[in-house]
Design a protein around this motif. Structure first.
Motif, PDB file in Angstrom:
ATOM      1  N   PRO A 136      -6.837   1.203   2.813  1.00 47.92           N
ATOM      2  CA  PRO A 136      -5.890   0.088   2.727  1.00 47.92           C
ATOM      3  C   PRO A 136      -4.530   0.414   3.321  1.00 47.92           C
ATOM      4  N   LEU A 137      -4.113   1.679   3.250  1.00 44.16           N
ATOM      5  CA  LEU A 137      -2.837   2.043   3.861  1.00 44.16           C
ATOM      6  C   LEU A 137      -2.902   1.902   5.382  1.00 44.16           C
ATOM      7  N   LEU A 192      -6.940  -6.577   2.463  1.00 43.60           N
ATOM      8  CA  LEU A 192      -7.374  -5.207   2.190  1.00 43.60           C
ATOM      9  C   LEU A 192      -6.169  -4.333   1.856  1.00 43.60           C
ATOM     10  N   ALA A 193      -5.086  -4.506   2.619  1.00 44.48           N
ATOM     11  CA  ALA A 193      -3.889  -3.690   2.397  1.00 44.48           C
ATOM     12  C   ALA A 193      -3.244  -3.984   1.051  1.00 44.48           C
ATOM     13  N   THR A 194      -3.132  -5.254   0.703  1.00 50.19           N
ATOM     14  CA  THR A 194      -2.407  -5.631  -0.507  1.00 50.19           C
ATOM     15  C   THR A 194      -3.302  -5.577  -1.746  1.00 50.19           C
ATOM     16  N   ILE A 195      -4.309  -6.425  -1.792  1.00 52.38           N
ATOM     17  CA  ILE A 195      -5.190  -6.464  -2.961  1.00 52.38           C
ATOM     18  C   ILE A 195      -6.026  -5.194  -3.044  1.00 52.38           C
ATOM     19  N   PRO A 250       0.806  -1.228   0.000  1.00 49.54           N
ATOM     20  CA  PRO A 250       0.000   0.000   0.000  1.00 49.54           C
ATOM     21  C   PRO A 250       0.837   1.275   0.000  1.00 49.54           C
ATOM     22  N   VAL A 251       1.983   1.260   0.681  1.00 54.15           N
ATOM     23  CA  VAL A 251       2.851   2.442   0.648  1.00 54.15           C
ATOM     24  C   VAL A 251       3.344   2.679  -0.777  1.00 54.15           C
ATOM     25  N   GLY A 252       3.769   1.607  -1.453  1.00 48.65           N
ATOM     26  CA  GLY A 252       4.225   1.741  -2.831  1.00 48.65           C
ATOM     27  C   GLY A 252       3.128   2.222  -3.757  1.00 48.65           C
ATOM     28  N   VAL A 253       1.913   1.724  -3.561  1.00 51.44           N
ATOM     29  CA  VAL A 253       0.787   2.140  -4.404  1.00 51.44           C
ATOM     30  C   VAL A 253       0.462   3.610  -4.165  1.00 51.44           C
ATOM     31  N   VAL A 254       0.403   4.024  -2.914  1.00 53.61           N
ATOM     32  CA  VAL A 254       0.113   5.429  -2.607  1.00 53.61           C
ATOM     33  C   VAL A 254       1.172   6.338  -3.228  1.00 53.61           C
TER      34      VAL A 254
END
Length: 213
Positions: free
Chosen positions: A98-99, A145-148, A80-84
């Motif tokens: 999710p983060l 929730l965090a990953t997917i 989630p950090v990478g996605v944000v």
């Protein structure tokens, strides 16, 4: 992963090579995506570590601990950090849930690892891991929730595709390998993470078009 140490070693090396290519491309075209682009590199290393566990016949050694650190507290925070960090600005507000889930889940799993012993066991053609998880269904929900969830809410087509593939993989692994879910799903997610290279190629093309317009 299923099958053997050789399968993990070959798969991990191939996925890690894709990860190196992803990081190199992200560094040139989308610097903010570098942490997420490194995901195949991390997951490839994860599979190589599991090859060492196969060779040890399971147990509680350093390789088992390293594998568990990546699989349990690190991934639900890293993704989630990478996605944000990589997602469009307008998508970041909806990524808060999710983060937050990743931060809480990672903290709980880190505490469990620090106070418990994780054991790996060869179970036929799969590797199973045992550790006492309090409120396991809630932790699993927070983890997914965090990953997917972060991938599906990213607003980026390539990341959404990765989220869909990871979600399907979670369902298949839970149905076929209930007691080896975490090992088989991490392996499935590692293979799916090569989708990131296509996402980065598309992102680079969009960046070049924007610069020329």
């Amino acid at each position: 992963m299923c099958w053997s140490a050789t399968a993990d070693l070959v798969a991990g090396s191939a996925i890690g090579a894709v990860g190196v290519a992803c990081v190199a491309r992200a560094a040139r075209t989308r610097p903010r995506a570098v942490p997420l682009a490194a995901l195949p590199l991390l997951l490839g290393a994860h599979q190589i570590i599991e090859a060492l566990i196969w060779n040890d016949g399971g147990g509680t050694g350093p390789a088992t601990v390293a594998w568990a650190v990546i699989a349990l507290p690190l991934l639900p925070l890293w993704v989630p950090v990478g996605v944000v960090w990589a997602a469009p600005h307008h998508a970041r507000r909806r990524l808060a849930l999710p983060l937050a889930s990743g931060v809480v889940t990672s903290a709980v799993l880190a505490y469990v690892l620090a106070t418990s012993t994780v054991t790996a066991e060869v179970r036929g053609h799969t590797m199973g891991y045992a550790i006492g998880l309090p409120h396991a269904p809630w932790l699993l929900a927070g983890y997914l929730l965090a990953t997917i969830g972060s991938l599906l809410l990213s607003g980026e087509a390539g990341l959404v595709l990765l989220g869909v593939l990871a979600g399907v993989g979670a369902g298949v692994c839970a149905a076929l390998w209930r007691w080896e879910f975490i090992s088989t799903w991490c392996a499935f997610a590692a293979v799916c993470s090569v989708v990131l290279y296509g996402w980065l190629r598309g992102g680079g093309a969009r960046t070049r078009r924007a610069a020329l317009s």
